[in-house]
Design a protein around this motif. Structure first.
Motif, PDB file in Angstrom:
ATOM      1  N   LYS A   6      -2.107  -6.659 -43.717  1.00 13.35           N
ATOM      2  CA  LYS A   6      -2.544  -5.419 -44.232  1.00 13.35           C
ATOM      3  C   LYS A   6      -3.985  -5.478 -44.761  1.00 13.35           C
ATOM      4  O   LYS A   6      -4.842  -4.691 -44.679  1.00 13.35           O
ATOM      5  N   LEU A   7      -4.427  -6.706 -45.350  1.00 15.10           N
ATOM      6  CA  LEU A   7      -5.695  -7.262 -45.835  1.00 15.10           C
ATOM      7  C   LEU A   7      -6.683  -7.574 -45.031  1.00 15.10           C
ATOM      8  O   LEU A   7      -7.634  -7.424 -45.146  1.00 15.10           O
ATOM      9  N   ARG A   8      -5.966  -8.068 -43.797  1.00 12.04           N
ATOM     10  CA  ARG A   8      -7.379  -8.607 -42.885  1.00 12.04           C
ATOM     11  C   ARG A   8      -7.988  -7.249 -42.131  1.00 12.04           C
ATOM     12  O   ARG A   8      -7.416  -6.628 -41.366  1.00 12.04           O
ATOM     13  N   ASP A   9      -9.261  -7.671 -42.240  1.00 10.85           N
ATOM     14  CA  ASP A   9     -10.100  -6.476 -41.615  1.00 10.85           C
ATOM     15  C   ASP A   9     -11.475  -7.222 -41.489  1.00 10.85           C
ATOM     16  O   ASP A   9     -11.900  -8.379 -42.242  1.00 10.85           O
ATOM     17  N   HIS A  10     -12.263  -6.566 -40.687  1.00  9.36           N
ATOM     18  CA  HIS A  10     -13.686  -7.247 -40.558  1.00  9.36           C
ATOM     19  C   HIS A  10     -14.587  -7.588 -41.894  1.00  9.36           C
ATOM     20  O   HIS A  10     -15.189  -8.299 -42.070  1.00  9.36           O
ATOM     21  N   LEU A  11     -14.418  -6.738 -42.776  1.00  7.66           N
ATOM     22  CA  LEU A  11     -14.982  -6.620 -44.053  1.00  7.66           C
ATOM     23  C   LEU A  11     -14.620  -7.664 -44.946  1.00  7.66           C
ATOM     24  O   LEU A  11     -15.355  -8.413 -45.518  1.00  7.66           O
ATOM     25  N   HIS A  12     -13.498  -7.863 -45.065  1.00  8.22           N
ATOM     26  CA  HIS A  12     -12.844  -9.266 -45.714  1.00  8.22           C
ATOM     27  C   HIS A  12     -13.284 -10.239 -44.920  1.00  8.22           C
ATOM     28  O   HIS A  12     -13.792 -11.517 -45.748  1.00  8.22           O
ATOM     29  N   ASP A  13     -13.091 -10.532 -43.862  1.00 10.97           N
ATOM     30  CA  ASP A  13     -13.565 -11.709 -42.973  1.00 10.97           C
ATOM     31  C   ASP A  13     -15.041 -11.952 -43.240  1.00 10.97           C
ATOM     32  O   ASP A  13     -15.380 -13.025 -43.334  1.00 10.97           O
TER      33      ASP A  13
END
Length: 107
Positions: A6-13
């Motif tokens: 649920k936390l994994r996305d482009h911005l976090h990456d």
């Protein structure tokens, strides 16, 4: 353990890739000073210290006194140490491998 998808996305990456590019403690200070407020940096640093103290066996009363963290924050971090993704455990172990005194009880 696995990452919460649920936390994994482009911005976090993007953020984590940027952090991995830092090459020194001074670069970390520069980047995080630009990225975070002073209070945010203090809060993040205090959370790591709470995790270190819990892992070392310090009691809540000493952790509150030394870090100023609330008992709710301490409890949340303890849950992460016991049931979390393993991030605190991994980092604390690596830091202790480099400094055998790292996980000693606080005075």
């Amino acid at each position: 353990m696995t990452v919460n998808e649920k936390l994994r996305d482009h911005l976090h990456d993007q953020l984590f890739r940027a952090i991995l590019e830092l090459k020194s403690v001074d670069e970390c200070y520069e980047f995080f000073e630009d990225l975070c407020t002073i209070q945010e940096m203090k809060a993040i640093s205090a959370r790591l210290e709470v995790a270190r103290m819990l892992k070392a066996g310090d009691i809540y009363e000493d952790i509150v006194r030394k870090t100023g963290a609330s008992t709710a924050t301490i409890s949340r971090i303890k849950r992460c140490l016991v049931y979390g993704s393993g991030g605190y455990e991994k980092i604390l172990t690596r830091m202790a491998e480099k400094d055998p005194d790292f996980l000693k009880l606080s005075k």
